[in-house]
Design an enzyme around this catalytic site. Structure first.
Site, PDB file in Angstrom:
ATOM      1  N   ARG A  54       0.935  -1.332  -0.072  1.00  0.00           N
ATOM      2  CA  ARG A  54       0.042   0.015   0.007  1.00  0.00           C
ATOM      3  C   ARG A  54       0.767   1.336  -0.025  1.00  0.00           C
ATOM      4  NH1 ARG A  54       2.512   1.608   3.800  1.00  0.00           N
ATOM      5  NH2 ARG A  54       0.906   3.347   3.817  1.00  0.00           N
ATOM      6  N   GLY A  55       0.357   2.299  -0.175  1.00  0.00           N
ATOM      7  CA  GLY A  55       1.117   3.483  -0.323  1.00  0.00           C
ATOM      8  C   GLY A  55       1.217   3.860  -1.656  1.00  0.00           C
ATOM      9  N   ASP A 252      -1.657  10.913  -1.530  1.00  0.00           N
ATOM     10  CA  ASP A 252      -1.823   9.718  -2.549  1.00  0.00           C
ATOM     11  C   ASP A 252      -2.499  10.290  -3.865  1.00  0.00           C
ATOM     12  OD1 ASP A 252      -2.118   7.186  -0.609  1.00  0.00           O
ATOM     13  OD2 ASP A 252      -2.772   8.799   0.260  1.00  0.00           O
TER      14      ASP A 252
HETATM   15  O1  MRU Z   1      -4.562   3.296   2.491  1.00  0.00           O
HETATM   16  P1  MRU Z   1      -3.048   3.247   2.048  1.00  0.00           P
HETATM   17  O2  MRU Z   1      -2.151   2.851   3.219  1.00  0.00           O
HETATM   18  O3  MRU Z   1      -2.374   3.104   0.883  1.00  0.00           O
HETATM   19  O4  MRU Z   1      -2.882   4.821   2.385  1.00  0.00           O
HETATM   20  C1  MRU Z   1      -1.754   5.459   1.787  1.00  0.00           C
HETATM   21  C2  MRU Z   1      -1.049   6.037   2.810  1.00  0.00           C
HETATM   22  O5  MRU Z   1      -0.267   5.243   3.404  1.00  0.00           O
HETATM   23  C3  MRU Z   1      -1.175   7.579   3.216  1.00  0.00           C
HETATM   24  O6  MRU Z   1      -2.190   8.139   2.764  1.00  0.00           O
HETATM   25  C4  MRU Z   1       0.188   7.959   2.730  1.00  0.00           C
HETATM   26  O7  MRU Z   1       0.314   9.356   3.805  1.00  0.00           O
HETATM   27  C5  MRU Z   1       0.366   8.552   1.507  1.00  0.00           C
HETATM   28  S1  MRU Z   1       1.955   8.595   0.941  1.00  0.00           S
HETATM   29  C6  MRU Z   1       1.935   7.258   0.188  1.00  0.00           C
END
Ligand code: MRU
Length: 374
Positions: A54-55, A252
């Protein structure tokens, strides 16, 4: 970054069989370090959707490798049949998670170079693997540069505090686990720590999936960065009492006008930072800008995930991972995964090219080559 002293990226090709993609299955962290093999587009799509990875940056890199796996298994009967299979694989991957724009960006980038690679299928397959590697390498390099550009912000505060630890609050996990290496929000923190600047990180736990408590805390610990995990509602209180010097989060998807979509709860931290006169920075590689979107609140798709992520919680008990119910069995739960922080609340954007204002002029000043088509 290092895990128990050994360098890892978050995604790579298996040494003994470079047609296999390997990832760290993040669902098991921080309690177990599990490496998973991915050998089909379906497995890659599941890994993204169910958040083994994720991320934003890592989702993009995984989609890049997913397209390479798709190329390997696509029919070789004709370039048309081959491209049709890849387009379908791209749709499967894009349908997994809607908010992180890196996913769509990586699929589009793959399709365009594979299409342009001529009619020899072997050349097309090699092009897809090369591009997957380029996307991953660029992500790591951009994050490293984000660290270098963000470092002076922390150094300036450190000087003002005569070397006392700089207290940085971060939300969710925009660390190396969310990218291929270094991370974005964490990159300036790692750079400062590595240079001997005293830092301390307030880590928001980040319900419901606790990426802060599980992932950010784990990776900061692995790197030896002093940190404290707090529940999501503590940030405002800490800010009011002078215990936060700077907020840095990831994103994101960020519009070319500077509106920032990030993990749910980010907006509240930005409001609290503004009320307390504190700098609120967002760190991102250029792959996380949406060069087509102007109005974040109206246009960025916000993922809604299963309510069970809210009504249940997991953790380690008696040496095994257990999941327990938190809420009354009859209470429905809503699970909005992201929110949008308007550009006016963002002090600046830390990118691989430097820091800019969260505004159309600021962003396009740094990225004139990305100007959206009218
Ligand atoms: O739902 P996720 O874990 O994929 O969300 C993304 C994130 O970890 C955060 O929103 C993060 O701050 C974004 S930076 C990759």
């Amino acid at each position: 970054m290092n895990v128990d002293g050994r360098h890892y990226r978050t995604i790579w090709l298996k040494d003994s069989d470079p047609t296999v993609v390997q990832i760290i299955d993040q669902r098991h962290l921080p309690h177990e370090f599990v490496i998973e093999d991915l050998t089909s587009v379906e497995a890659v799509a599941r890994a993204i959707k169910e958040m083994h990875v994720r991320g934003a940056g890592l989702i993009g890199a995984t989609a890049g490798y997913g397209m390479a796996i798709a190329a390997l298994h696509a029919p070789r009967t004709s370039p048309q049949a081959f491209m049709a299979a890849l387009t379908a694989a791209g749709e499967t991957l894009k349908a997994t998670r809607p908010t992180a724009v890196n996913l769509e960006w990586a699929v589009k980038r793959q399709l365009s170079v594979i299409e342009a690679a001529g009619n020899d299928i072997e050349v097309k397959i090699q092009t897809a693997f090369d591009m997957a590697q380029t996307i991953a390498d660029e992500d790591a390099d951009f994050c490293r540069r984000i660290g270098q550009h963000g470092l002076p912000l922390i150094e300036a505060i450190s000087r003002r505090k005569n070397g006392e630890p700089v207290n940085i609050l971060t939300h969710c996990n925009a660390g190396w686990l969310a990218f291929v290496d270094y991370g974005t929000a964490t990159a300036p923190i790692y750079a400062a720590h590595d240079q001997g600047v005293a830092v301390h990180v307030w880590v928001d736990e980040t319900r419901p999936r606790n990426q802060g408590a599980r992932l950010t805390a784990w990776e900061l610990g692995q790197h030896g960065v002093p940190h404290t995990v707090i529940v999501d509602n503590v940030g405002g209180h800490l800010m009011q009492h002078g215990l936060v010097d700077l907020v840095i989060t990831g994103t994101d998807r960020t519009t070319y006008t500077g509106d920032v979509a990030n993990k749910i709860g980010t907006y509240l931290k930005a409001l609290a930072a503004r009320d307390n006169g504190l700098p609120f920075y967002v760190a991102l590689p250029s792959s996380t800008f949406d060069w087509e979107m102007r109005d974040g609140l109206a246009e960025i798709p916000i993922e809604q995930r299963d309510g069970t992520e809210v009504s249940y919680i997991g953790g380690l008990h008696d040496d095994s991972i257990k999941t327990v119910r938190l809420t009354p069995a009859t209470s429905p739960a809503a699970n909005f995964a992201f929110d949008v922080t308007p550009a006016r609340l963002v002090t600046g954007l830390i990118t691989e090219r430097g820091i800019c204002d969260a505004s159309e002029a600021g962003i396009l000043g740094l990225f004139p080559d990305k100007k959206p088509s009218a």
